[in-house]
Enzyme design. Structure first.
Site, short mmCIF file in Angstrom:
data_model
loop_
_atom_site.label_atom_id
_atom_site.label_comp_id
_atom_site.label_asym_id
_atom_site.label_seq_id
_atom_site.Cartn_x
_atom_site.Cartn_y
_atom_site.Cartn_z
N THR A 3 13.60 4.83 4.28
CA THR A 3 13.09 3.58 3.69
C THR A 3 12.32 3.86 2.40
OG1 THR A 3 12.90 2.70 5.92
CG2 THR A 3 11.69 1.53 4.21
N VAL A 4 11.32 4.76 2.47
CA VAL A 4 10.48 5.00 1.29
C VAL A 4 11.20 5.85 0.25
CG1 VAL A 4 8.25 5.86 0.48
CG2 VAL A 4 8.40 4.77 2.72
N ALA A 49 4.92 7.67 -18.79
CA ALA A 49 4.62 9.06 -18.41
C ALA A 49 4.66 10.01 -19.61
CB ALA A 49 5.60 9.52 -17.34
N LYS A 78 0.47 9.95 5.90
CA LYS A 78 -0.95 9.77 6.28
C LYS A 78 -1.35 10.68 7.43
CE LYS A 78 1.76 6.39 8.16
NZ LYS A 78 2.30 5.08 8.11
N VAL A 121 -1.96 5.50 2.16
CA VAL A 121 -2.90 4.47 2.65
C VAL A 121 -2.55 3.12 2.06
CG1 VAL A 121 -5.31 3.79 2.85
CG2 VAL A 121 -4.73 6.21 2.78
N ILE A 136 -0.88 -0.85 -2.24
CA ILE A 136 -2.21 -1.15 -2.81
C ILE A 136 -2.79 0.13 -3.40
CG2 ILE A 136 -4.53 -2.03 -2.32
CD1 ILE A 136 -3.43 -3.34 0.21
N GLU A 159 5.68 2.13 13.40
CA GLU A 159 5.87 3.58 13.30
C GLU A 159 6.95 4.01 14.30
OE1 GLU A 159 3.97 5.93 11.23
OE2 GLU A 159 3.80 3.95 10.33
N ASP A 211 -2.58 5.06 13.67
CA ASP A 211 -2.13 5.00 12.27
C ASP A 211 -3.29 4.53 11.37
OD1 ASP A 211 0.17 4.76 10.21
OD2 ASP A 211 -0.73 2.77 10.18
N LYS A 229 -5.40 6.56 8.21
CA LYS A 229 -5.68 6.02 6.87
C LYS A 229 -7.19 5.92 6.63
CE LYS A 229 -1.33 3.45 7.11
NZ LYS A 229 -0.72 2.24 7.68
N1 HSE Z 1 3.39 1.40 10.54
C1 HSE Z 1 2.62 1.24 9.37
C2 HSE Z 1 2.05 -0.17 9.37
C3 HSE Z 1 3.48 1.46 8.15
O1 HSE Z 1 2.43 -0.97 10.24
O2 HSE Z 1 1.21 -0.47 8.56
C4 HSE Z 1 2.72 1.75 6.90
O3 HSE Z 1 1.92 2.87 6.98
#
Ligand code: HSE
Length: 437
Positions: free
Chosen positions: A13-14, A33, A104, A131, A135, A189, A200, A204
């Site tokens: 995904t990321v 840059a 994280k 985190v 944002i 997650e 999680d 963070k």
């Molecule tokens: N599982 C995390 C959330 C994804 O629900 O915020 C982002 O870190």
């Protein structure tokens, strides 16, 4: 100037979002840059699955080939989890490469070791995406608020649990049904207990606290309580009293240490942060000079998280040729200036409380309860007794307390639960006014 070369670890995904954003905004990113940021190759688990997205980008299933590739300047770690991510990151650093990571769990658990190695090798490890997704809270805390003594921060930093709480409140939905929905939407997650049990969020929060107060990462000292025991009733009673329940990560400078805690929290509904709904994230920071500032946005998802990854890539590209001593320190404070301020045990934390208990509607019951609270030096702020349900002898009593010490509340709860006139356990939810003082 010649391009800076990037190796991607992970194209999920990321990783996919990062590639898409880098390609779509290539021209603007280069103008910002000062040189092209070129992805040279990516390591993936499944070549067939990644092919369509990768296009002409060379792929490998061997991530160590990427971190050992002498042509690569920056390794972007987006595979998540502790191992082999830790080993890959440490090897990239040893090879003199900069690292950008969204991990994280890795930063909260092994950040101290990773930053020390990076410092010694003169490379950067950037982790904005770890985190609150898109944002730029790391940037804000580390640079924008650098003049301030940070007093506290409080964040909605897990989108999944915020989505669940929002659905429970808006639709009166049951916890289990909403969790299933969040999983189907892809917010959760790999192990959903990380989301709903606050783990999680604690990862963070650990990272934010280190940057806010200039302390080492101390994930193991964070108090972690999730939302799985919350009931629809509590959500509704909180609402009737003018509060919303949010899973908050709170880091607060107290008299003799730092409070580091994740738990469901009642917050006044008039606060902006109380109105952050669905999978969105927000972090409220109180600095002594600036006062309260609030950062809001998408905390997960492909492109929001990619936005943070690419921002880190641009930062690293700009600073690549700078003297390592003139770069922004990983944890905002110079590495030899980290403080050993203790993290307070939960017993010493000071906050207010929502207490719900079920009692027989008989003379003297309330007197017993309020006497126990008074003896524990706990002052009551508000109290509501609900009508008993049809044919029931017991009533729900809800008490809000003023700020007190957690150990006093625990002692009082034990005594209240021991009363013959009280049935079952007392439900305890912490309450924060989040006032700017
Ligand atoms: N599982 C995390 C959330 C994804 O629900 O915020 C982002 O870190």
């Amino acid at each position: 100037m010649k391009p800076i070369n990037v190796g991607l670890l992970g194209l999920g995904t990321v990783g996919g979002g990062t590639l898409t954003v880098l390609r779509r905004n290539a021209e603007e990113i280069t103008r910002r840059a000062g040189r092209e940021i070129r992805v040279l190759r990516a390591a993936v688990r499944n070549l067939d699955k990644a092919k369509a997205l990768a296009g002409d980008l060379p792929l490998t299933t061997r991530p160590f080939d990427v971190v050992d590739d002498p042509d690569i300047d920056i390794v972007v770690e987006l595979i998540g989890g502790l191992e082999p991510a830790r080993e890959l990151v440490m090897r990239a650093i040893a090879n003199g490469k900069h690292v950008v990571t969204a991990n994280k769990h890795l930063v909260a658990k092994h950040g101290n070791e990773i930053f020390a190695a990076a410092q010694a090798r003169g490379v950067m490890v950037a982790f904005e995406a770890a985190v609150a997704g898109g944002i730029p809270i790391i940037k804000a805390l580390r640079e924008g608020l650098t003049a301030n003594r940070i007093e506290w921060l409080a964040g909605i930093i897990n989108g999944t649990s915020n989505f669940i709480l929002t659905e429970m409140r808006d639709k009166g939905a049951a916890f289990a049904d909403v969790l299933k929905q969040a999983q189907d939407l892809g917010y959760a997650e790999a192990d959903p207990t990380f989301d709903i049990e606050g783990i999680d969020a604690a990862h963070k929060l650990t990272i934010l606290s280190a940057i806010a107060f200039g302390i080492p990462m101390q994930f193991d000292r964070a108090y972690t309580e999730g939302i799985s025991k919350l009931t629809r009733e509590d959500v509704q009673y909180a609402e009737e009293l003018g509060y919303r329940i949010k899973l908050l990560g709170i880091a607060r400078r107290a008299e003799n240490g730092i409070e580091l805690r994740v738990h469901p929290t009642l917050i006044p509904e008039r606060r902006l942060i109380a109105n952050v709904d669905g999978a969105m994230n927000a972090v409220l920071v109180l600095g002594d000079a600036v006062g309260p500032t609030l950062y809001y946005g998408a905390g997960a998802g492909a492109e929001p998280t990619a936005s943070a990854v690419v921002a880190d890539l641009v930062d690293v590209t700009r600073l690549h040729t700078a003297d390592p001593h003139h770069r922004v320190p990983h944890l905002a404070f110079q590495p030899d200036q980290l403080a050993d301020t203790p993290i307070l045990p939960m017993d010493e934390v000071r906050t207010a409380y929502y207490l719900r208990l079920s009692a027989f509607d008989r003379p003297g019951v309330l007197a017993d309860i309020t006497r126990i609270l008074a003896d524990s030096n706990i002052s009551i702020d508000a109290m509501v007794q609900k009508e008993p349900a049809e044919g029931e002898e017991q009533v729900n009593i809800i008490l809000l307390t003023h700020v007190t010490v957690e150990k006093n509340v625990n002692a009082a709860i034990a005594k209240i639960e021991a009363l013959d006139t009280v049935a079952g356990k007392v439900m305890r939810i912490r309450l924060e006014e989040l006032a700017a003082k």
